[in-house]
Write a protein that holds these residues in place. Structure first.
Motif, PDB file in Angstrom:
ATOM      1  N   ASP A 202       2.853  -3.352  11.914  1.00 31.38           N
ATOM      2  CA  ASP A 202       3.627  -3.630  10.635  1.00 31.38           C
ATOM      3  C   ASP A 202       3.870  -1.875   9.952  1.00 31.38           C
ATOM      4  O   ASP A 202       5.001  -1.671  10.009  1.00 31.38           O
ATOM      5  N   SER A 238      14.810   1.211  -0.714  1.00 34.43           N
ATOM      6  CA  SER A 238      13.366   0.370  -0.933  1.00 34.43           C
ATOM      7  C   SER A 238      13.798  -1.003  -0.574  1.00 34.43           C
ATOM      8  O   SER A 238      12.768  -1.689  -0.925  1.00 34.43           O
ATOM      9  N   ASN A 239      14.906  -1.373  -0.789  1.00 37.75           N
ATOM     10  CA  ASN A 239      14.952  -2.854  -0.426  1.00 37.75           C
ATOM     11  C   ASN A 239      14.744  -3.220   1.105  1.00 37.75           C
ATOM     12  O   ASN A 239      14.574  -4.376   1.302  1.00 37.75           O
ATOM     13  N   GLU A 242       9.293  -0.572   3.074  1.00 39.91           N
ATOM     14  CA  GLU A 242       8.114  -0.346   2.403  1.00 39.91           C
ATOM     15  C   GLU A 242       7.302   0.666   2.758  1.00 39.91           C
ATOM     16  O   GLU A 242       6.947   1.038   3.901  1.00 39.91           O
ATOM     17  N   LYS A 261      10.355  -4.580   5.121  1.00 42.25           N
ATOM     18  CA  LYS A 261      10.006  -5.424   4.330  1.00 42.25           C
ATOM     19  C   LYS A 261      10.517  -6.975   5.207  1.00 42.25           C
ATOM     20  O   LYS A 261      11.528  -7.066   5.636  1.00 42.25           O
ATOM     21  N   LYS A 262       9.812  -7.857   4.561  1.00 41.51           N
ATOM     22  CA  LYS A 262      10.042  -9.284   5.399  1.00 41.51           C
ATOM     23  C   LYS A 262      11.464  -9.711   4.561  1.00 41.51           C
ATOM     24  O   LYS A 262      11.779  -9.779   3.384  1.00 41.51           O
TER      25      LYS A 262
END
Length: 262
Positions: A202, A238-239, A242, A261-262
């Protein structure tokens, strides 16, 4: 009493030797300073040569050639409509390659005719840095180890000029930066990013992200998205990303890790 001699072994990393070859027919003299400054990030330009017919329209290069100590390689146009410069530059590049003195070549041109040259240089083990405009054909861009757009090399403050005052210049710069991040920058290639992260944990180091991104897209550059550094890029989006700073110890500066990000 015998004296104790202390010796230190200092290991210096050797600087990579680069050959900078400029196609005068497909490059601009106003970009030379920025290009040469960029090459210092990859090594030392021990050879700087420019190819063209300097007795005709390429007289514009005279000042840049003298100021930056570039060796002009004169090539007369033997036939109208034929580009003899390309052939001269390709032959000279191969001659330089077989001297085994260079770790990399910087090819300054937006001409796809140098695609085969870039491929051949890479096959021989040399790193190839391409410098050209954003309309450079994909074939040449992808043939290089890395391709840098000359539009990204110019300091934004140079475009503002000296007409406005410092306060106005600062306000204009902020506006220009904001505009750059949306209009000049293209959307992030999500498919490419998923390829990078699907084979990794991750969290991956920021440097590793930049390395893998550059392997998948030779023209990757945070400046394409209006950011000077990769860290600025992941923070701006940032969308999508992470971020997390991990430290080995309290006194260490730490390394940035990122994940999608998921």
């Amino acid at each position: 009493m015998s004296k104790i001699k202390t010796s230190f072994n200092v290991v210096e990393e050797s600087t990579k030797c680069l050959a900078v070859l400029i196609d005068a027919d497909n490059a601009s003299a106003k970009d030379v300073k920025a290009i040469l400054e960029e090459t210092t990030n990859y090594g030392e330009a021990t050879v700087k040569r420019i190819y063209g017919n300097f007795v005709s329209k390429n007289g514009q290069w005279k000042e840049a050639i003298n100021e930056y100590a570039i060796k002009p390689m004169q090539q007369f146009a033997f036939t109208t409509g034929k580009n003899a410069t390309d052939g001269f530059m390709i032959i000279d590049a191969m001659d330089l390659l077989y001297t085994n003195r260079f770790d990399g070549f910087c090819l300054v041109s937006s001409d796809s005719d140098f695609t085969a040259l870039a491929i051949r240089l890479k096959e021989q083990g040399a790193t190839v840095y391409g410098f050209g405009k954003k309309q450079t054909p994909a074939a040449f861009r992808n043939a290089c180890s890395r391709f840098i757009y000359v539009e990204n090399l110019h300091d934004e403050t140079e475009e503002i000029g000296n007409v406005v005052g410092k306060k106005e210049s600062s306000q204009l710069q902020i506006s220009k930066t904001a505009k750059t991040s949306t209009t000049k920058g293209k959307g992030l290639p999500l498919e490419t990013l998923h390829k990078i992260f699907e084979q990794q944990p991750d969290w991956i180091q920021l440097g590793f992200l930049g390395q893998q991104w550059g392997l998948l897209e030779t023209d990757f550059d945070p400046r394409n998205y209006g950011c000077k550094k990769l860290s600025d890029l992941v923070k701006m989006y940032s969308n999508i990303f992470e971020c997390q700073l991990k430290k080995d110890s309290e006194n260490s500066p730490g390394q940035m890790y990122v994940k999608l990000k998921k």
